[in-house]
Every structure is written in structure tokens, then in C-alpha cells.
Design an enzyme around this catalytic site. Structure first.
Site, PDB file in Angstrom:
ATOM      1  N   ASP A 188     107.236   2.225 -24.416  1.00  0.00           N
ATOM      2  CA  ASP A 188     108.202   1.654 -23.293  1.00  0.00           C
ATOM      3  C   ASP A 188     107.596   2.210 -21.898  1.00  0.00           C
ATOM      4  OD1 ASP A 188     109.501  -0.022 -24.857  1.00  0.00           O
ATOM      5  OD2 ASP A 188     111.394   1.571 -24.955  1.00  0.00           O
ATOM      6  N   LEU A 216     121.690   6.129 -22.112  1.00  0.00           N
ATOM      7  CA  LEU A 216     122.183   6.099 -23.397  1.00  0.00           C
ATOM      8  C   LEU A 216     122.470   7.478 -23.736  1.00  0.00           C
ATOM      9  CD1 LEU A 216     123.583   4.694 -25.982  1.00  0.00           C
ATOM     10  CD2 LEU A 216     120.999   4.518 -26.628  1.00  0.00           C
TER      11      LEU A 216
END
Length: 287
Positions: free
Chosen positions: A72, A190
Site C-alpha cells: 500500500d 483503524l
């Protein structure tokens, strides 16, 4: 088919095995393929001589797509360049989590679909961040995942004030604050206790990191809000701002970071018809 740029992360793609296979598949499909490094590598790193590397800035004109090989972080790095040039980006995961990648390294045969136009495009919201020092702009950037303002490596907390449209939303001592897009909700936000938000949602997330105030919780704001973050007047130390995990900017008392929805959107190529919830279930199960 117009030219496709392949950007392998040399530290992820060992011996460039994945990109070699992608080159073979796309060339056999009659595609004009150009290989460019997504960033500068160490001078001691020896690149293979059988792969011709081009300069990315020279290949961006008239490129139909960028295929990014890595995790990512690599995709986030390339997303800024791709977005500023209006080029869609396809991620091939050679990392760990790979939330934004469409393909795994074992699914390269599906690359033939992009030569026939058999794909769709997801538009992802980005953040625009500007840091003012007095009347001067000392920093400006765009980000696909998040803007993180933290205390740095020292163990002491930092005192920050967060405002939404000029109204105080949070003020306390903490390790930092994360301002994230829905795409970035499954990243650092998160881990800090923020919610998982669908990428298509129109929100900006404000997630405190280890706040020393029980009343400070994650705020899910409208994407129309303008978020400002600065050190409080009684703050004793500096803070550090980073966009999508990039190089940190040192913020002094009086500096103000203004974060809002960008006018630009990242275009992610989709080859599979799958729900975001399928991706979440698969990635967390594999993790």
C-alpha cells in the site's frame, strides 16, 4: 492500446520477478510497456541490465495507466503522481495487507483485460493539506489515506486543538491526531481505534491517538468540513505532520494545518466485481 507504465518497488519485487512476468504478458497482448522506478533507489542498488528503465517524468504524457507493484505504501506514493496527471492506477500487491491493490502477484494473467478495456474505475476522495506559518504557506500536499500530526519520537505528549469549520471539536494532550479519508480508514486510523468506512462514503475521519482525555473520541465529519489542527498556546513542544507516511514537517506553536477535501480524485482500476466487505473480510482473515 496506449502505453502502460509499470512501476515496481525494487525492495518488494525480488529480482523483479513479478514485473518481468507482467512485461511478458502485456507485450504478448500487443501493449506498449514502459518500466519506471517509482522512487530513487540507493546508489549501491544494482538494477538488472536486461530490463530497460525509463524516467517516469518522461513517460507520463499519453500514458493510459500506471500498474504499481508493491504494498500500500508504494501505491500511495504513486497515487499522487498518477492523480496529478489524471492517470488511473492499478495496484499489484507484493506487500502484506494490500488493501488498495486489485491483484495479487499470482493473478497477473488478468492484466490482459486492461488491454481490451475490460475494467472499471473507482474514484477515491483525496485530502488537501496546507500548513500556514503566520501569513506564509510553508507546506502543501495531497493525500489519499491520511494526514497525521504527532509528537514525534519523544515520549511526552503534545497538546493539539482540532477545529471543524472554525468550531473547536477537540483539545487535549495526546500522542497525535489522524485526519483520514474513507480509503484511509483501514490504515493508521483503524489501528488507533477509528471505524472502518466504505471508500464511497463522503466523510473525513478525525481520530485521536492515545488521548489523555476520556471525552476525546473519533469524529466522523462531512467531507464538506474544513479541519484545522494546531498546537495549543500552552504547548511545550513541537509537532510533526506527515501525509500518507511521507517525510515529516516540523510544526511550531502558531502553525496551523488546514485539511479539506481535495478537488482531485484518485482513479483506481478495478478488474474484479467484489464488495468492499469481501475485501475487508479477506484481508483481516489473512492478517
Amino acid at each position: 492500446m496506449k502505453k502502460i507504465i509499470l512501476t515496481p518497488n525494487p525492495y518488494r519485487d525480488k529480482d523483479f520477478q513479478t514485473v518481468r512476468e507482467a512485461i511478458r504478458i502485456l507485450k504478448e497482448a500487443g501493449t506498449d510497456v514502459r518500466v519506471c522506478l517509482p522512487f530513487e533507489v540507493d546508489r549501491s542498488y544494482e538494477l538488472p541490465r536486461d530490463i530497460r528503465f525509463s524516467r517516469l517524468d518522461r513517460e507520463l504524457n499519453n500514458a493510459a495507466m500506471i500498474v504499481c507493484f508493491g504494498g500500500d505504501g508504494t501505491i500511495l506514493h504513486m497515487a499522487k503522481t498518477a492523480t496529478r496527471h489524471g492517470i488511473p492506477i492499478l495496484g499489484v500487491n507484493i506487500g502484506t495487507m494490500g488493501f488498495m491493490a486489485e491483484l495479487e502477484s499470482t493473478e497477473l494473467e488478468q492484466l490482459t483485460r486492461i488491454t481490451t478495456g475490460d475494467y472499471s474505475i473507482d474514484s477515491r476522495m483525496m485530502l488537501d493539506v496546507t500548513v500556514h506559518r503566520d501569513r506564509d504557506i510553508i507546506f502543501h500536499d495531497i493525500g489519499l489515506n491520511d494526514v497525521v500530526i504527532t509528537k514525534g519520537a519523544i515520549a511526552r505528549i503534545v497538546h493539539l486543538e482540532v477545529k471543524c469549520d472554525g468550531v473547536q471539536a477537540m483539545e487535549c494532550g495526546l500522542d497525535g491526531v489522524i485526519v483520514a479519508t474513507p480509503t484511509g480508514s483501514t490504515a493508521y486510523s483503524l489501528s488507533a481505534g477509528g471505524p472502518i468506512v466504505e471508500p464511497e462514503a463522503k466523510n473525513i475521519l478525525i481520530t485521536p491517538i492515545c488521548a489523555h482525555d476520556i471525552a476525546s473520541r473519533c469524529i466522523v465529519a462531512s467531507d464538506q468540513r474544513v479541519i484545522t489542527v494546531g498546537l495549543t498556546k500552552n504547548a511545550r513542544r513541537n509537532a510533526f505532520l506527515s501525509v500518507d507516511g511521507g517525510k515529516a514537517l516540523r510544526m511550531n506553536i502558531g502553525d496551523v494545518a488546514t485539511i479539506k477535501k481535495s478537488n482531485l480524485t484518485t482513479k483506481l482500476v478495478r478488474l474484479k466485481e467484489r464488495s468492499f466487505y469481501d475485501v475487508v473480510a479477506m484481508k483481516f482473515k489473512n492478517d
